[in-house]
Design a protein around this motif. Structure first.
Motif, PDB file in Angstrom:
ATOM      1  N   UNK A   1       0.867  -1.177   0.000  1.00 27.20           N
ATOM      2  CA  UNK A   1       0.000   0.000   0.000  1.00 27.20           C
ATOM      3  C   UNK A   1       0.905   1.228   0.000  1.00 27.20           C
ATOM      4  N   UNK A   2       0.642   2.158  -0.902  1.00 27.42           N
ATOM      5  CA  UNK A   2       1.442   3.367  -1.026  1.00 27.42           C
ATOM      6  C   UNK A   2       0.571   4.562  -0.679  1.00 27.42           C
ATOM      7  N   UNK A   3       1.001   5.312   0.314  1.00 25.08           N
ATOM      8  CA  UNK A   3       0.259   6.485   0.763  1.00 25.08           C
ATOM      9  C   UNK A   3       1.009   7.741   0.379  1.00 25.08           C
ATOM     10  N   UNK A   4       0.278   8.698  -0.106  1.00 19.51           N
ATOM     11  CA  UNK A   4       0.860   9.983  -0.483  1.00 19.51           C
ATOM     12  C   UNK A   4      -0.054  11.095   0.002  1.00 19.51           C
TER      13      UNK A   4
ATOM     14  N   UNK B   1      -2.226  17.612   3.606  1.00 18.42           N
ATOM     15  CA  UNK B   1      -1.793  16.832   4.763  1.00 18.42           C
ATOM     16  C   UNK B   1      -2.706  15.648   5.036  1.00 18.42           C
ATOM     17  N   UNK B   2      -3.545  15.283   4.072  1.00 16.02           N
ATOM     18  CA  UNK B   2      -4.362  14.080   4.165  1.00 16.02           C
ATOM     19  C   UNK B   2      -3.695  13.022   3.296  1.00 16.02           C
ATOM     20  N   UNK B   3      -3.562  11.814   3.832  1.00 13.74           N
ATOM     21  CA  UNK B   3      -2.957  10.733   3.072  1.00 13.74           C
ATOM     22  C   UNK B   3      -4.022   9.943   2.335  1.00 13.74           C
ATOM     23  N   UNK B   4      -3.688   9.540   1.122  1.00 16.32           N
ATOM     24  CA  UNK B   4      -4.578   8.683   0.354  1.00 16.32           C
ATOM     25  C   UNK B   4      -3.729   7.637  -0.358  1.00 16.32           C
ATOM     26  N   UNK B   5      -4.346   6.533  -0.681  1.00 19.05           N
ATOM     27  CA  UNK B   5      -3.658   5.453  -1.377  1.00 19.05           C
ATOM     28  C   UNK B   5      -3.459   5.853  -2.835  1.00 19.05           C
TER      29      UNK B   5
END
Length: 58
Positions: A19-22, A33-37
């Motif tokens: 899973x990659x979060x950015x 500043x919210x992470x999403x896949x």
């Protein structure tokens, strides 16, 4: 967590469960500043940080 794009890119193609979060980017290009896949990105937006921190001092 890595900023090494080549490794993240390789892992996204080889590891099924990875899973990659950015951080999400606003339409103006700043971080929410919210992470999403997301798929790995070739940039870490270092120029943005430089402009915010160093660019203002010049």
């Amino acid at each position: 967590m890595t900023h090494f794009y080549e490794l993240a890119s390789w892992a996204s193609g080889q590891l099924e469960d990875a899973v990659f979060l950015s951080p999400e980017r606003t339409p103006m290009g700043s971080s929410s500043y919210k992470l999403s896949s997301q798929e790995p990105s070739p940039t870490s937006y270092g120029e943005d940080l430089y402009d915010q921190i160093i660019g203002q001092q010049q």
